[in-house]
Design a protein around this motif. Structure first.
Motif, mmCIF file in Angstrom:
data_model
loop_
_atom_site.group_PDB
_atom_site.id
_atom_site.type_symbol
_atom_site.label_atom_id
_atom_site.label_comp_id
_atom_site.label_asym_id
_atom_site.label_seq_id
_atom_site.Cartn_x
_atom_site.Cartn_y
_atom_site.Cartn_z
ATOM 1 N N LEU A 15 1.417 3.045 9.767
ATOM 2 C CA LEU A 15 2.664 2.310 9.582
ATOM 3 C C LEU A 15 2.450 0.809 9.710
ATOM 4 O O LEU A 15 3.016 0.019 8.939
ATOM 5 N N LYS A 16 1.634 0.398 10.667
ATOM 6 C CA LYS A 16 1.378 -1.029 10.849
ATOM 7 C C LYS A 16 0.719 -1.634 9.620
ATOM 8 O O LYS A 16 1.116 -2.708 9.145
ATOM 9 N N GLU A 17 -0.282 -0.955 9.091
ATOM 10 C CA GLU A 17 -0.979 -1.475 7.908
ATOM 11 C C GLU A 17 -0.094 -1.398 6.673
ATOM 12 O O GLU A 17 -0.134 -2.291 5.819
ATOM 13 N N ALA A 18 0.700 -0.345 6.567
ATOM 14 C CA ALA A 18 1.627 -0.237 5.434
ATOM 15 C C ALA A 18 2.622 -1.393 5.467
ATOM 16 O O ALA A 18 2.910 -2.014 4.430
ATOM 17 N N ALA A 19 3.152 -1.707 6.652
ATOM 18 C CA ALA A 19 4.097 -2.816 6.772
ATOM 19 C C ALA A 19 3.448 -4.125 6.360
ATOM 20 O O ALA A 19 4.046 -4.930 5.626
ATOM 21 N N ARG A 20 2.240 -4.346 6.822
ATOM 22 C CA ARG A 20 1.536 -5.596 6.477
ATOM 23 C C ARG A 20 1.307 -5.708 4.975
ATOM 24 O O ARG A 20 1.605 -6.745 4.358
ATOM 25 N N GLY A 26 4.355 -6.529 -1.748
ATOM 26 C CA GLY A 26 5.477 -5.788 -2.295
ATOM 27 C C GLY A 26 5.207 -4.291 -2.280
ATOM 28 O O GLY A 26 4.054 -3.842 -2.363
ATOM 29 N N PHE A 27 6.282 -3.521 -2.186
ATOM 30 C CA PHE A 27 6.164 -2.066 -2.088
ATOM 31 C C PHE A 27 5.399 -1.485 -3.269
ATOM 32 O O PHE A 27 4.498 -0.656 -3.102
ATOM 33 N N HIS A 28 5.739 -1.923 -4.480
ATOM 34 C CA HIS A 28 5.096 -1.362 -5.669
ATOM 35 C C HIS A 28 3.712 -1.956 -5.927
ATOM 36 O O HIS A 28 2.980 -1.444 -6.780
ATOM 37 N N GLY A 29 3.359 -3.000 -5.189
ATOM 38 C CA GLY A 29 2.055 -3.617 -5.385
ATOM 39 C C GLY A 29 0.958 -3.019 -4.529
ATOM 40 O O GLY A 29 -0.188 -3.474 -4.566
ATOM 41 N N VAL A 30 1.295 -1.990 -3.763
ATOM 42 C CA VAL A 30 0.331 -1.380 -2.842
ATOM 43 C C VAL A 30 0.223 0.105 -3.143
ATOM 44 O O VAL A 30 1.229 0.800 -3.289
ATOM 45 N N MET A 56 6.994 6.303 4.386
ATOM 46 C CA MET A 56 6.511 5.240 5.269
ATOM 47 C C MET A 56 7.543 4.129 5.379
ATOM 48 O O MET A 56 7.855 3.648 6.482
ATOM 49 N N LEU A 57 8.082 3.711 4.238
ATOM 50 C CA LEU A 57 9.057 2.630 4.232
ATOM 51 C C LEU A 57 10.295 3.022 5.034
ATOM 52 O O LEU A 57 10.816 2.224 5.821
ATOM 53 N N HIS A 115 12.456 -5.671 5.395
ATOM 54 C CA HIS A 115 13.904 -5.441 5.394
ATOM 55 C C HIS A 115 14.571 -6.290 4.320
ATOM 56 O O HIS A 115 15.435 -5.808 3.572
ATOM 57 N N ASP A 116 14.182 -7.552 4.222
ATOM 58 C CA ASP A 116 14.800 -8.453 3.255
ATOM 59 C C ASP A 116 14.521 -8.029 1.814
ATOM 60 O O ASP A 116 15.397 -8.127 0.953
ATOM 61 N N ARG A 117 13.320 -7.551 1.559
ATOM 62 C CA ARG A 117 12.909 -7.279 0.186
ATOM 63 C C ARG A 117 13.092 -5.840 -0.272
ATOM 64 O O ARG A 117 13.331 -5.588 -1.457
ATOM 65 N N GLU A 118 12.941 -4.907 0.656
ATOM 66 C CA GLU A 118 12.797 -3.510 0.237
ATOM 67 C C GLU A 118 13.894 -2.569 0.734
ATOM 68 O O GLU A 118 13.834 -1.375 0.441
#
Length: 204
Positions: A15-20, A26-30, A56-57, A115-118
């Motif tokens: 979760l920590k690495e996913a958040a980073r 961006g969500f779709h860029g990973v 995860m999100l 939170h702001d973006r996704e």
């Protein structure tokens, strides 16, 4: 999150690495493989912990909202257990709430960006849960602010709380962590600014 002192579990590492990564690109860029690589496991191995990136999100955003509310309730209960009721106690509770939110704002900056973006990418049920937890968190603050400043109306207190959250949650826009004046100095500055904002509404 930032308050843990024991070693993180593999799930927490993911979760920590996913958040980073989500915050940086961006969500779709990973991709799942990239998240797996960041924690030293294969992409498919992540599915032993999560059904996918959406899960995860959701856990990140619902989780942090729940942790903020739980932490605020704990701080309120601890303060009430140590001191009696009254404005002095309310002042201590408000300071404690501010400190807790500053810890989040400085230690979990990627989650603010997420939170702001996704937030709109969450399923309706998860997004509603986030909003519900956030409303409870806000109302807890509103009650404390009105104890400290009894003359402040409920709408004004609520507006002040949202404004202070905006101030504290601005940390992702203050530059890279190394560019800040230091955690202690930044924390003290944010605290003074937050109390100043509440004091300003208190003279209405």
């Amino acid at each position: 999150m930032a308050t843990r002192t024991d070693a993180p579990t593999r799930r927490e590492q993911i979760l920590k690495e996913a958040a980073r990564l989500f915050a940086e690109r961006g969500f779709h860029g990973v991709g799942v493989d990239e998240i797996g690589a960041a924690v030293g496991i294969s992409g498919p191995g992540l599915y032993r912990h999560f059904t996918g990136k959406d899960a995860m999100l959701a856990e990140l955003l619902v989780g942090i909202s729940g942790q903020l509310l739980t932490g605020a309730k704990r701080r309120l209960a601890e303060a009430e257990g140590v001191t009696g009721s009254g404005s002095g106690n309310a002042e201590a509770v408000l300071d404690s709430l501010i400190e807790g939110h500053i810890d989040f704002a400085l230690d979990d900056r990627p989650l603010i960006t997420l939170h702001d973006r996704e937030l709109d990418r969450l399923r309706d049920a998860d997004r509603k849960m986030v909003r519900q937890l956030q409303r409870q968190y806000v109302e807890l603050w509103v009650g404390v602010v009105r104890e400290v400043y009894p003359a402040v109306t409920e709408p004004s207190a609520r507006s002040a709380v949202h404004s202070v959250f905006g101030l504290l949650n601005s940390t992702p826009h203050l530059g890279r962590p190394g560019a800040l004046p230091g955690r202690t100095v930044t924390s003290e500055l944010l605290h003074r600014m937050a109390r100043g904002a509440f004091a300003a509404v208190g003279v209405e």
